[in-house]
Design a protein around this motif. Structure first.
Motif, PDB file in Angstrom:
ATOM      1  N   VAL A  24       1.032  -1.110  -0.003  1.00  0.00           N
ATOM      2  CA  VAL A  24       0.013   0.016  -0.203  1.00  0.00           C
ATOM      3  C   VAL A  24       0.863   1.226   0.042  1.00  0.00           C
ATOM      4  CG1 VAL A  24      -1.809   1.358   1.463  1.00  0.00           C
ATOM      5  CG2 VAL A  24      -1.973  -1.117   1.071  1.00  0.00           C
ATOM      6  N   ARG A  25       1.961   1.132   0.857  1.00  0.00           N
ATOM      7  CA  ARG A  25       2.902   2.464   0.912  1.00  0.00           C
ATOM      8  C   ARG A  25       3.505   2.451  -0.351  1.00  0.00           C
ATOM      9  NH1 ARG A  25       6.944   3.250   5.121  1.00  0.00           N
ATOM     10  NH2 ARG A  25       6.899   5.095   4.162  1.00  0.00           N
ATOM     11  N   LEU A  26       3.999   1.496  -1.225  1.00  0.00           N
ATOM     12  CA  LEU A  26       4.620   1.510  -2.538  1.00  0.00           C
ATOM     13  C   LEU A  26       3.792   1.950  -3.414  1.00  0.00           C
ATOM     14  CD1 LEU A  26       7.262   1.023  -3.866  1.00  0.00           C
ATOM     15  CD2 LEU A  26       6.401  -1.288  -4.338  1.00  0.00           C
ATOM     16  N   GLU A  27       2.685   1.535  -3.414  1.00  0.00           N
ATOM     17  CA  GLU A  27       1.600   2.022  -4.543  1.00  0.00           C
ATOM     18  C   GLU A  27       1.305   3.584  -4.423  1.00  0.00           C
ATOM     19  OE1 GLU A  27      -2.109   3.196  -6.403  1.00  0.00           O
ATOM     20  OE2 GLU A  27      -1.969   3.021  -4.104  1.00  0.00           O
ATOM     21  N   ALA A  28       1.398   3.985  -3.115  1.00  0.00           N
ATOM     22  CA  ALA A  28       1.177   5.528  -3.089  1.00  0.00           C
ATOM     23  C   ALA A  28       2.327   6.459  -3.608  1.00  0.00           C
ATOM     24  CB  ALA A  28       0.860   5.866  -1.461  1.00  0.00           C
ATOM     25  N   LYS A  29       3.455   5.703  -3.287  1.00  0.00           N
ATOM     26  CA  LYS A  29       4.670   6.480  -3.685  1.00  0.00           C
ATOM     27  C   LYS A  29       4.888   6.463  -5.207  1.00  0.00           C
ATOM     28  CE  LYS A  29       7.324   6.011   0.382  1.00  0.00           C
ATOM     29  NZ  LYS A  29       7.237   7.529   0.984  1.00  0.00           N
ATOM     30  N   LEU A  30       4.611   5.164  -5.799  1.00  0.00           N
ATOM     31  CA  LEU A  30       4.409   5.050  -7.321  1.00  0.00           C
ATOM     32  C   LEU A  30       3.589   6.139  -7.746  1.00  0.00           C
ATOM     33  CD1 LEU A  30       4.751   1.295  -7.788  1.00  0.00           C
ATOM     34  CD2 LEU A  30       6.409   3.064  -8.273  1.00  0.00           C
ATOM     35  N   GLU A  31       2.506   6.452  -7.306  1.00  0.00           N
ATOM     36  CA  GLU A  31       1.323   7.331  -7.838  1.00  0.00           C
ATOM     37  C   GLU A  31       2.141   8.681  -7.804  1.00  0.00           C
ATOM     38  OE1 GLU A  31      -1.799   8.633  -9.734  1.00  0.00           O
ATOM     39  OE2 GLU A  31      -1.555   6.658  -9.254  1.00  0.00           O
ATOM     40  N   VAL A  32       2.685   9.106  -6.862  1.00  0.00           N
ATOM     41  CA  VAL A  32       3.390  10.565  -6.757  1.00  0.00           C
ATOM     42  C   VAL A  32       4.322  10.464  -7.756  1.00  0.00           C
ATOM     43  CG1 VAL A  32       4.576  11.745  -5.197  1.00  0.00           C
ATOM     44  CG2 VAL A  32       2.599  10.622  -4.254  1.00  0.00           C
ATOM     45  N   VAL A  35       2.976  11.046 -11.236  1.00  0.00           N
ATOM     46  CA  VAL A  35       2.270  12.593 -11.348  1.00  0.00           C
ATOM     47  C   VAL A  35       3.535  13.429 -11.708  1.00  0.00           C
ATOM     48  CG1 VAL A  35       1.418  14.333 -10.269  1.00  0.00           C
ATOM     49  CG2 VAL A  35       0.322  12.402 -10.175  1.00  0.00           C
ATOM     50  N   SER A  36       4.715  12.983 -10.946  1.00  0.00           N
ATOM     51  CA  SER A  36       5.972  14.041 -11.092  1.00  0.00           C
ATOM     52  C   SER A  36       6.511  13.591 -12.450  1.00  0.00           C
ATOM     53  CB  SER A  36       6.845  13.583 -10.135  1.00  0.00           C
ATOM     54  OG  SER A  36       6.511  13.937  -8.969  1.00  0.00           O
ATOM     55  N   ILE A  37       6.493  12.516 -13.118  1.00  0.00           N
ATOM     56  CA  ILE A  37       6.920  12.291 -14.508  1.00  0.00           C
ATOM     57  C   ILE A  37       6.185  12.767 -15.382  1.00  0.00           C
ATOM     58  CG2 ILE A  37       7.296  10.391 -16.069  1.00  0.00           C
ATOM     59  CD1 ILE A  37       8.346   8.835 -13.877  1.00  0.00           C
ATOM     60  N   ASN A  42       5.349  17.046 -19.583  1.00  0.00           N
ATOM     61  CA  ASN A  42       4.464  18.317 -19.908  1.00  0.00           C
ATOM     62  C   ASN A  42       5.354  19.779 -19.920  1.00  0.00           C
ATOM     63  OD1 ASN A  42       2.327  16.775 -20.190  1.00  0.00           O
ATOM     64  ND2 ASN A  42       1.461  17.428 -18.303  1.00  0.00           N
ATOM     65  N   ALA A  43       6.372  19.888 -18.947  1.00  0.00           N
ATOM     66  CA  ALA A  43       7.302  20.840 -19.159  1.00  0.00           C
ATOM     67  C   ALA A  43       8.291  20.979 -20.060  1.00  0.00           C
ATOM     68  CB  ALA A  43       7.787  20.953 -17.530  1.00  0.00           C
ATOM     69  N   ILE A  44       8.908  19.554 -20.395  1.00  0.00           N
ATOM     70  CA  ILE A  44       9.549  19.582 -21.348  1.00  0.00           C
ATOM     71  C   ILE A  44       9.045  19.793 -22.645  1.00  0.00           C
ATOM     72  CG2 ILE A  44      11.196  17.764 -22.815  1.00  0.00           C
ATOM     73  CD1 ILE A  44      11.726  16.608 -20.135  1.00  0.00           C
TER      74      ILE A  44
END
Length: 47
Positions: A24-32, A35-37, A42-44
């Protein structure tokens, strides 16, 4: 019979609980991270 069942739950239940907690913790970190990627992509593209 019941002591064997309790022993089995104690031996198997704890690793299962820890595994679920970590997944569950890993899934939340993968979601973040996803989003960052996407934000970086989009910025590039906009430059």
């Amino acid at each position: 019979m019941s002591s064997e069942l309790l022993n089995l739950i104690a031996n198997v239940g704890f690793p299962i609980a820890v595994s679920i907690y970590l997944l569950v913790r890993l899934e939340a970190k993968l979601e973040v991270l996803t989003v960052s990627i996407n934000n970086l992509s989009n910025a590039i593209k906009s430059n």
